[in-house]
Design a protein around this motif. Structure first.
Motif, mmCIF file in Angstrom:
data_model
loop_
_atom_site.group_PDB
_atom_site.id
_atom_site.type_symbol
_atom_site.label_atom_id
_atom_site.label_comp_id
_atom_site.label_asym_id
_atom_site.label_seq_id
_atom_site.Cartn_x
_atom_site.Cartn_y
_atom_site.Cartn_z
ATOM 1 N N SER A 169 0.828 -1.209 0.000
ATOM 2 C CA SER A 169 0.000 0.000 0.000
ATOM 3 C C SER A 169 0.858 1.252 0.000
ATOM 4 O O SER A 169 0.550 2.240 -0.678
ATOM 5 C CB SER A 169 -0.926 0.004 1.229
ATOM 6 N N ILE A 170 1.945 1.224 0.769
ATOM 7 C CA ILE A 170 2.857 2.371 0.822
ATOM 8 C C ILE A 170 3.565 2.543 -0.520
ATOM 9 O O ILE A 170 3.699 3.652 -1.025
ATOM 10 C CB ILE A 170 3.878 2.202 1.968
ATOM 11 N N VAL A 171 4.005 1.422 -1.115
ATOM 12 C CA VAL A 171 4.637 1.483 -2.439
ATOM 13 C C VAL A 171 3.659 2.064 -3.451
ATOM 14 O O VAL A 171 4.003 2.942 -4.249
ATOM 15 C CB VAL A 171 5.100 0.078 -2.884
ATOM 16 N N ARG A 172 2.415 1.573 -3.405
ATOM 17 C CA ARG A 172 1.375 2.046 -4.323
ATOM 18 C C ARG A 172 1.088 3.526 -4.125
ATOM 19 O O ARG A 172 0.963 4.287 -5.081
ATOM 20 C CB ARG A 172 0.090 1.244 -4.076
ATOM 21 N N THR A 173 0.997 3.939 -2.853
ATOM 22 C CA THR A 173 0.585 5.299 -2.542
ATOM 23 C C THR A 173 1.699 6.321 -2.756
ATOM 24 O O THR A 173 1.429 7.451 -3.167
ATOM 25 C CB THR A 173 0.088 5.384 -1.077
ATOM 26 N N TYR A 174 2.951 5.945 -2.505
ATOM 27 C CA TYR A 174 4.027 6.937 -2.534
ATOM 28 C C TYR A 174 5.139 6.649 -3.545
ATOM 29 O O TYR A 174 5.557 7.539 -4.275
ATOM 30 C CB TYR A 174 4.629 7.085 -1.136
ATOM 31 N N VAL A 175 5.630 5.413 -3.587
ATOM 32 C CA VAL A 175 6.767 5.110 -4.461
ATOM 33 C C VAL A 175 6.394 5.300 -5.931
ATOM 34 O O VAL A 175 7.129 5.920 -6.702
ATOM 35 C CB VAL A 175 7.281 3.674 -4.221
ATOM 36 N N ILE A 176 5.236 4.778 -6.322
ATOM 37 C CA ILE A 176 4.791 4.913 -7.712
ATOM 38 C C ILE A 176 4.614 6.380 -8.076
ATOM 39 O O ILE A 176 4.930 6.812 -9.185
ATOM 40 C CB ILE A 176 3.489 4.113 -7.939
ATOM 41 N N LYS A 177 4.119 7.168 -7.115
ATOM 42 C CA LYS A 177 3.920 8.596 -7.350
ATOM 43 C C LYS A 177 5.228 9.288 -7.725
ATOM 44 O O LYS A 177 5.244 10.211 -8.539
ATOM 45 C CB LYS A 177 3.332 9.259 -6.104
ATOM 46 N N ILE B 43 -0.407 -1.148 -12.346
ATOM 47 C CA ILE B 43 -0.689 -0.447 -13.607
ATOM 48 C C ILE B 43 -1.707 0.671 -13.378
ATOM 49 O O ILE B 43 -1.526 1.804 -13.830
ATOM 50 C CB ILE B 43 -1.204 -1.434 -14.671
ATOM 51 N N LEU B 44 -2.786 0.342 -12.663
ATOM 52 C CA LEU B 44 -3.822 1.335 -12.371
ATOM 53 C C LEU B 44 -3.258 2.486 -11.544
ATOM 54 O O LEU B 44 -3.576 3.659 -11.782
ATOM 55 C CB LEU B 44 -4.983 0.663 -11.627
ATOM 56 N N SER B 45 -2.393 2.157 -10.584
ATOM 57 C CA SER B 45 -1.785 3.189 -9.729
ATOM 58 C C SER B 45 -0.901 4.128 -10.535
ATOM 59 O O SER B 45 -0.890 5.337 -10.303
ATOM 60 C CB SER B 45 -0.964 2.532 -8.607
ATOM 61 N N ILE B 46 -0.144 3.588 -11.489
ATOM 62 C CA ILE B 46 0.717 4.410 -12.352
ATOM 63 C C ILE B 46 -0.124 5.415 -13.131
ATOM 64 O O ILE B 46 0.214 6.605 -13.220
ATOM 65 C CB ILE B 46 1.536 3.521 -13.313
ATOM 66 N N ILE B 47 -1.236 4.945 -13.694
ATOM 67 C CA ILE B 47 -2.126 5.838 -14.457
ATOM 68 C C ILE B 47 -2.689 6.924 -13.557
ATOM 69 O O ILE B 47 -2.654 8.117 -13.890
ATOM 70 C CB ILE B 47 -3.287 5.035 -15.089
#
Length: 424
Positions: free
Chosen positions: A259-267, A321-325
């Motif tokens: 969740s942290i990777v999704r929320t912050y790292v991808i950003k 993928i969805l998080s990147i978009i």
């Protein structure tokens, strides 16, 4: 622009991004710490949804009024007050008060994080770059939010993991976010310089006529729909954490880290990349049009991916993928304000109105989704994915319509000039 001035501008953006991440992590603790928050506060899915919906209802009015306030009053004072007061409220939140007091806390956060802060922060970011750099500036801002968010969240996760008692660990995480918010508020008060004319600006108009003029702008509505579509699907990411845990039996520690990777790292990568691509293409709106098509495919995929442990990493890959978009969009959707030729003196009001529409899911979505999950169990996730797919389709329409509207203006202006020349 000299090097010192350029460095200072980027320093302001960095601290603003860091402070914004820390401050918004307080009302949105559920993004990375949903289960710990639920257990520490003893709340149901519906009660968490109610807190966030109340926050959103306050925000609906606060976004629009706050936009005009940002055009009228000192941005420096608004931003510093917001960060410091939000942090102080966070320290009270860490005492884990009763549910009724939590409702009051989220009302207060609605004022300090939205009314006096949101539009002011967007206006500050826009002012740090030229019109041709807007995609890059906003993308850089979101990217820095990702870096700061990753740093703060993993420190929080470390603190959380140091304690066997979930309540103690969660309290330290809240203290961390609150302290960071206050420090950034103090630093920005010292860094942001406003000349006398800006401090005494009367550019913002709070009259009924001014409000009416903004409401009558088709562009403001379309920008609002773009933000709405992005934000509702983004809000659905919250439920992917419990979804992976309940449906695919992913361990809680791995879910929280992911969740942290999704929320912050991808950003960190997605937002700046989207900004650079938008500047190269020359149109954030065109980039988002393609992105919404991909978003529709990704959200729709969750309706067909089998709910079996053997398909876990397919579900995780689709989430990435969805998080990147989505994070790419968060880095550029307000760059559409500049592309739509909105005057700087109306930026706050237009951003405020678009945010009222765009972030309205805060007022109803979490209660709705929480109720779906409490009432229908795992079937509730299916309803969440269907709703997200519908919003992605709305985004396709909004970006297409806004692009057509922006193209039509030069044509109308050219035709007007030709008619005037013929009359002469």
């Amino acid at each position: 622009m000299d090097k010192n001035n350029k460095f200072k501008r980027y320093l302001i953006i960095f601290i603003l991004a860091f402070g914004t991440t820390a401050m918004y992590s307080l009302p949105y603790m559920k993004s990375s710490f949903y289960d710990p928050m639920q257990q520490a506060l003893g709340l149901s899915h519906t009660q968490i949804g109610n807190l966030l919906s109340l926050y959103g209802m306050i925000g609906m009015l606060a976004y629009f009024v706050g936009g005009m306030i940002a055009d009228k009053f000192s941005i420096k004072k608004l931003i510093s007050f917001s960060l410091i007061s939000s942090g102080l409220i966070g320290f009270y939140f860490s005492t884990f008060p009763s549910y009724n007091m939590l409702l009051l806390i989220f009302v207060a956060w609605g004022a300090t994080t939205i009314l006096t802060y949101w539009s002011a922060s967007i206006k500050v970011v826009r002012m740090q770059g030229s019109e041709s750099e807007q995609g890059r500036i906003f993308g850089f801002y979101e990217g820095l939010s990702g870096i700061s968010g990753t740093l703060v969240s993993f420190i929080g996760l470390y603190l959380f993991g140091k304690f066997t008692e979930i309540t103690v660990g969660f309290k330290y995480v809240v203290w961390l976010y609150s302290t960071a918010s206050i420090i950034c508020g103090i630093l920005l008060y010292m860094l942001i310089k406003e000349n006398k004319s800006e401090e005494e600006s009367s550019g913002g108009d709070l009259s009924f006529k001014a409000v009416s003029n903004i409401i009558k702008m088709p562009k403001a509505w379309l920008i609002g729909l773009i933000v709405f579509s992005t934000y509702l699907v983004f809000s659905s990411l919250t439920y992917l954490s419990p979804y992976l845990s309940e449906v695919y039996l992913m361990p809680m520690t791995l879910v929280t880290s992911l969740s942290i990777v999704r929320t912050y790292v991808i950003k960190m990568g997605a937002s700046p990349a989207a900004g650079i691509i938008s500047d190269k293409v020359g149109s954030p709106i065109k980039v988002m049009f393609i992105g919404f098509i991909l978003m529709a495919v990704s959200t729709g995929a969750y309706l067909v991916i089998p709910k079996s442990v053997s398909f876990l990493w397919i579900a995780v890959t689709n989430m990435i993928i969805l998080s990147i978009i989505l994070f790419g969009f968060r880095g550029i959707y307000f760059a559409s304000v500049s592309e739509s030729n909105i005057p700087l003196e109306k930026t706050g009001a237009v951003v405020g109105f678009a945010s009222l529409i765009g972030f309205s899911p805060d007022a109803f979505y979490y209660t709705l989704a929480g109720n779906w999950l409490d009432t229908y169990g795992q079937t509730g996730y299916t309803y969440i994915f269907i709703f997200s797919l519908i919003c992605a389709l709305i985004g396709i329409f909004a970006t297409f319509a806004l692009n057509k509207l922006n193209k039509k203006e030069p044509e109308q202006e050219s035709n007007k000039i030709k008619k005037e020349e013929q009359l002469v």
